[in-house]
Design a protein around this motif. Structure first.
Motif, PDB file in Angstrom:
ATOM      1  N   VAL A  56      -2.921  -4.338  36.272  1.00  0.00           N
ATOM      2  CA  VAL A  56      -2.987  -5.512  35.387  1.00  0.00           C
ATOM      3  C   VAL A  56      -1.794  -5.440  34.445  1.00  0.00           C
ATOM      4  CG1 VAL A  56      -4.295  -6.746  33.637  1.00  0.00           C
ATOM      5  CG2 VAL A  56      -5.492  -5.606  35.523  1.00  0.00           C
ATOM      6  N   LYS A  57      -0.913  -6.404  34.526  1.00  0.00           N
ATOM      7  CA  LYS A  57       0.329  -6.378  33.762  1.00  0.00           C
ATOM      8  C   LYS A  57       0.045  -6.357  32.262  1.00  0.00           C
ATOM      9  CE  LYS A  57       4.941  -8.406  33.814  1.00  0.00           C
ATOM     10  NZ  LYS A  57       5.522  -7.124  34.254  1.00  0.00           N
ATOM     11  N   GLY A  58       0.683  -5.433  31.577  1.00  0.00           N
ATOM     12  CA  GLY A  58       0.538  -5.321  30.123  1.00  0.00           C
ATOM     13  C   GLY A  58      -0.556  -4.378  29.672  1.00  0.00           C
TER      14      GLY A  58
ATOM     15  N   ASP B 155      -9.103  15.319  22.232  1.00  0.00           N
ATOM     16  CA  ASP B 155      -8.481  14.226  22.985  1.00  0.00           C
ATOM     17  C   ASP B 155      -8.228  13.047  22.059  1.00  0.00           C
ATOM     18  OD1 ASP B 155      -8.947  15.826  25.185  1.00  0.00           O
ATOM     19  OD2 ASP B 155     -10.595  14.605  25.970  1.00  0.00           O
ATOM     20  N   LEU B 156      -7.151  12.337  22.333  1.00  0.00           N
ATOM     21  CA  LEU B 156      -6.861  11.079  21.654  1.00  0.00           C
ATOM     22  C   LEU B 156      -6.442  10.060  22.699  1.00  0.00           C
ATOM     23  CD1 LEU B 156      -6.350   9.364  19.065  1.00  0.00           C
ATOM     24  CD2 LEU B 156      -3.984  10.196  19.152  1.00  0.00           C
ATOM     25  N   LEU B 157      -7.104   8.889  22.690  1.00  0.00           N
ATOM     26  CA  LEU B 157      -6.795   7.814  23.637  1.00  0.00           C
ATOM     27  C   LEU B 157      -6.455   6.557  22.862  1.00  0.00           C
ATOM     28  CD1 LEU B 157      -6.764   7.024  26.685  1.00  0.00           C
ATOM     29  CD2 LEU B 157      -9.103   6.166  26.345  1.00  0.00           C
ATOM     30  N   GLU B 158      -5.287   5.936  23.188  1.00  0.00           N
ATOM     31  CA  GLU B 158      -4.827   4.734  22.501  1.00  0.00           C
ATOM     32  C   GLU B 158      -4.296   3.725  23.516  1.00  0.00           C
ATOM     33  OE1 GLU B 158      -3.002   6.312  18.327  1.00  0.00           O
ATOM     34  OE2 GLU B 158      -1.862   6.843  20.121  1.00  0.00           O
ATOM     35  N   SER B 159      -4.464   2.442  23.224  1.00  0.00           N
ATOM     36  CA  SER B 159      -3.929   1.386  24.084  1.00  0.00           C
ATOM     37  C   SER B 159      -3.099   0.418  23.249  1.00  0.00           C
ATOM     38  CB  SER B 159      -5.060   0.639  24.798  1.00  0.00           C
ATOM     39  OG  SER B 159      -5.965   0.060  23.875  1.00  0.00           O
ATOM     40  N   VAL B 160      -2.230  -0.344  23.931  1.00  0.00           N
ATOM     41  CA  VAL B 160      -1.328  -1.265  23.236  1.00  0.00           C
ATOM     42  C   VAL B 160      -2.015  -2.601  22.976  1.00  0.00           C
ATOM     43  CG1 VAL B 160       0.673  -0.179  24.299  1.00  0.00           C
ATOM     44  CG2 VAL B 160      -0.350  -2.199  25.360  1.00  0.00           C
ATOM     45  N   THR B 161      -1.472  -3.335  22.049  1.00  0.00           N
ATOM     46  CA  THR B 161      -1.937  -4.698  21.763  1.00  0.00           C
ATOM     47  C   THR B 161      -1.017  -5.685  22.470  1.00  0.00           C
ATOM     48  OG1 THR B 161      -2.764  -4.021  19.587  1.00  0.00           O
ATOM     49  CG2 THR B 161      -2.429  -6.384  19.961  1.00  0.00           C
ATOM     50  N   LYS B 162      -1.571  -6.499  23.351  1.00  0.00           N
ATOM     51  CA  LYS B 162      -0.768  -7.454  24.102  1.00  0.00           C
ATOM     52  C   LYS B 162      -0.283  -8.582  23.196  1.00  0.00           C
ATOM     53  CE  LYS B 162      -3.038  -6.823  28.588  1.00  0.00           C
ATOM     54  NZ  LYS B 162      -3.731  -7.518  29.708  1.00  0.00           N
ATOM     55  N   THR B 163       0.795  -9.214  23.626  1.00  0.00           N
ATOM     56  CA  THR B 163       1.339 -10.341  22.880  1.00  0.00           C
ATOM     57  C   THR B 163       0.300 -11.448  22.738  1.00  0.00           C
ATOM     58  OG1 THR B 163       3.559  -9.859  23.736  1.00  0.00           O
ATOM     59  CG2 THR B 163       3.188 -12.048  22.789  1.00  0.00           C
ATOM     60  N   GLY B 164       0.065 -11.889  21.521  1.00  0.00           N
ATOM     61  CA  GLY B 164      -0.909 -12.945  21.267  1.00  0.00           C
ATOM     62  C   GLY B 164      -2.303 -12.446  20.979  1.00  0.00           C
ATOM     63  N   ALA B 165      -2.552 -11.155  21.180  1.00  0.00           N
ATOM     64  CA  ALA B 165      -3.883 -10.583  20.920  1.00  0.00           C
ATOM     65  C   ALA B 165      -3.908  -9.946  19.541  1.00  0.00           C
ATOM     66  CB  ALA B 165      -4.238  -9.552  21.981  1.00  0.00           C
ATOM     67  N   SER B 166      -5.105  -9.780  18.994  1.00  0.00           N
ATOM     68  CA  SER B 166      -5.252  -9.187  17.663  1.00  0.00           C
ATOM     69  C   SER B 166      -5.671  -7.724  17.730  1.00  0.00           C
ATOM     70  CB  SER B 166      -6.286  -9.976  16.853  1.00  0.00           C
ATOM     71  OG  SER B 166      -7.542  -9.998  17.520  1.00  0.00           O
ATOM     72  N   LEU B 167      -6.202  -7.300  18.885  1.00  0.00           N
ATOM     73  CA  LEU B 167      -6.677  -5.931  19.043  1.00  0.00           C
ATOM     74  C   LEU B 167      -6.119  -5.334  20.332  1.00  0.00           C
ATOM     75  CD1 LEU B 167     -10.458  -6.372  18.101  1.00  0.00           C
ATOM     76  CD2 LEU B 167      -8.684  -5.326  16.673  1.00  0.00           C
ATOM     77  N   PRO B 168      -5.999  -4.012  20.404  1.00  0.00           N
ATOM     78  CA  PRO B 168      -5.578  -3.366  21.655  1.00  0.00           C
ATOM     79  C   PRO B 168      -6.508  -3.741  22.799  1.00  0.00           C
ATOM     80  CG  PRO B 168      -5.516  -1.798  19.835  1.00  0.00           C
ATOM     81  CD  PRO B 168      -6.171  -3.033  19.312  1.00  0.00           C
ATOM     82  N   TRP B 169      -5.967  -3.834  24.002  1.00  0.00           N
ATOM     83  CA  TRP B 169      -6.746  -4.326  25.144  1.00  0.00           C
ATOM     84  C   TRP B 169      -7.897  -3.388  25.518  1.00  0.00           C
ATOM     85  CZ3 TRP B 169      -7.405  -1.590  29.643  1.00  0.00           C
ATOM     86  CH2 TRP B 169      -6.540  -0.500  29.856  1.00  0.00           C
ATOM     87  N   ASN B 170      -7.772  -2.097  25.203  1.00  0.00           N
ATOM     88  CA  ASN B 170      -8.804  -1.119  25.571  1.00  0.00           C
ATOM     89  C   ASN B 170      -9.540  -0.596  24.338  1.00  0.00           C
ATOM     90  OD1 ASN B 170     -10.035   0.334  27.761  1.00  0.00           O
ATOM     91  ND2 ASN B 170      -8.970   2.180  27.080  1.00  0.00           N
ATOM     92  N   ILE B 171      -9.601  -1.421  23.287  1.00  0.00           N
ATOM     93  CA  ILE B 171     -10.108  -0.965  21.999  1.00  0.00           C
ATOM     94  C   ILE B 171     -11.536  -0.430  22.089  1.00  0.00           C
ATOM     95  CG2 ILE B 171     -10.910  -3.292  21.402  1.00  0.00           C
ATOM     96  CD1 ILE B 171      -9.528  -0.596  18.991  1.00  0.00           C
ATOM     97  N   SER B 172     -12.353  -0.956  22.992  1.00  0.00           N
ATOM     98  CA  SER B 172     -13.746  -0.508  23.092  1.00  0.00           C
ATOM     99  C   SER B 172     -13.863   0.922  23.622  1.00  0.00           C
ATOM    100  CB  SER B 172     -14.551  -1.451  23.992  1.00  0.00           C
ATOM    101  OG  SER B 172     -14.030  -1.454  25.309  1.00  0.00           O
ATOM    102  N   LYS B 173     -12.774   1.421  24.258  1.00  0.00           N
ATOM    103  CA  LYS B 173     -12.809   2.784  24.796  1.00  0.00           C
ATOM    104  C   LYS B 173     -11.818   3.718  24.113  1.00  0.00           C
ATOM    105  CE  LYS B 173     -14.328   1.277  29.379  1.00  0.00           C
ATOM    106  NZ  LYS B 173     -14.035   1.267  30.848  1.00  0.00           N
ATOM    107  N   ASP B 174     -10.978   3.185  23.236  1.00  0.00           N
ATOM    108  CA  ASP B 174     -10.038   4.025  22.488  1.00  0.00           C
ATOM    109  C   ASP B 174     -10.781   4.879  21.472  1.00  0.00           C
ATOM    110  OD1 ASP B 174      -8.007   2.850  23.887  1.00  0.00           O
ATOM    111  OD2 ASP B 174      -7.319   1.567  22.254  1.00  0.00           O
ATOM    112  N   GLY B 175     -10.225   6.051  21.179  1.00  0.00           N
ATOM    113  CA  GLY B 175     -10.854   6.880  20.161  1.00  0.00           C
ATOM    114  C   GLY B 175     -10.440   8.332  20.259  1.00  0.00           C
ATOM    115  N   GLN B 176     -11.190   9.171  19.533  1.00  0.00           N
ATOM    116  CA  GLN B 176     -10.921  10.603  19.482  1.00  0.00           C
ATOM    117  C   GLN B 176     -12.161  11.385  19.929  1.00  0.00           C
ATOM    118  OE1 GLN B 176      -8.591  11.882  15.822  1.00  0.00           O
ATOM    119  NE2 GLN B 176      -9.380   9.908  15.126  1.00  0.00           N
TER     120      GLN B 176
END
Length: 320
Positions: A228-230, A255-276
């Motif tokens: 999935v692009k982006g 462990d630390l997991l982080e995802s990027v915020t896509k253009t036009g979005a307000s939150l990272p695309w994987n925010i529900s699974k990001d964390g420590q």
């Protein structure tokens, strides 16, 4: 006469014919877990994994392996699911090795070995979806020098739970360097393209191990996750083991997991699974083939409003 006798004995041993043989492999992961989250408590006994397989040596160079994997139910399911985990033929001669079939991924096998406690938790890149333990295809490994090993894979890219659905393949290459005694440094890269998406995975791993302790750290980055692009995300993991007396060890992991915020979005695309994630515990081996680990785990989600999850567990690994 003594020299001739010894020489003939050595020659006889060298010419002794190979006898094909095999062995059964059985492994069971089980645990009792008490989870605490948002004022609620959940207790359960579980068998999270059971492996049943057979390894057969046809000759000194050819080996076959088949392993059936029964896993714990997924979300919304109350039935165990079985999969063909490994089914491959391996050729090994000198410093070269070649595998074909449903093969173990070199990257997973190595990180699993360096982490060492898969019965508690998967290695980082498998736990968070950067890669799978096995896939259908080819794998080759060559020991270039005592301090350098190279490996390559060409696989379907669907993992071991799905058959190939298109003509997309995943190609990967890894290099393991041993610059000094007890230290291993590894780099890995794979790529898989479909339509306009190009999933690319990069991992760096460093491990130092001796008789007293083991310390390992890794960094993972994946571009266009699940094609999935982006959908880019990354993370790192640090874990260590302190070896004590009487088959007792102290273990810890972060462990630390982080995802990027896509253009036009307000939150990272994987925010529900990001964390420590934090883990601390003990392992002891009361008898050969059985490992026990009482441990504490904590998951802190990145998304506001999601509660933290704490777990007190006793995990057991049985090898037969």
């Amino acid at each position: 006469m003594a020299v001739l006798f010894l020489s003939s004995g050595v020659k006889a041993q060298q010419e002794e014919p190979f006898k094909p043989s095999g062995k059964v492999e059985v492994r069971i992961f089980s645990n009792f877990t008490s989870s605490f989250s948002d004022g609620k408590n959940l207790n359960k006994f579980d068998v999270t994994r059971a492996y049943l397989g057979y390894i057969y040596d046809f000759s000194r160079s050819f080996r076959g392996r088949v392993t059936y994997d029964v896993g714990n139910p997924g979300a919304g399911s109350n039935q165990y699911s079985g999969f063909l985990k490994f089914a491959y033929l391996q050729y090994h001669k000198g410093n070269f090795s070649l595998m074909g079939g449903m093969i173990p991924q070199y990257q997973y096998s190595l990180t699993d070995e360096k982490w060492g406690y898969r019965y508690i938790l998967n290695p980082f890149h498998n736990e968070y979806g950067f890669g799978t333990p096995a896939d259908m295809g080819l794998g080759a490994e060559y020991k270039v020098a005592p301090w350098l090993t190279a490996d390559m894979i060409l696989v379907n890219g669907e993992g071991f739970k799905k058959s190939e659905a298109d003509s997309t393949f995943k190609a990967g290459v890894g290099l393991s360097i041993y610059p000094v005694k007890n230290l291993q440094i590894r780099g890995y890269f794979d790529t898989m393209k479909r339509n306009k998406a190009n999933q690319q995975t990069t991992e760096f791993l460093a491990t130092y191990e001796d008789k007293s302790f083991k310390l390992s750290g890794s960094y993972n980055f994946q571009k266009d996750h699940a094609l999935v692009k982006g959908n880019d995300y990354s993370g790192y993991s640090i874990n260590g083991t302190l070896f004590l007396k009487n088959s007792l060890s102290l273990i810890a992991r972060y462990d630390l997991l982080e995802s990027v915020t896509k253009t036009g979005a307000s939150l990272p695309w994987n925010i529900s699974k990001d964390g420590q994630f934090f883990l601390a515990g003990l392992q002891f081996v009361p008898v050969k083939g059985v490992s026990l680990s009482p441990n504490y785990q904590l998951w802190n989600p990145e998304k506001e409003g999601l509660p933290s999850i704490s777990r007190l567990s006793i995990h057991m690994d049985i090898k037969i």
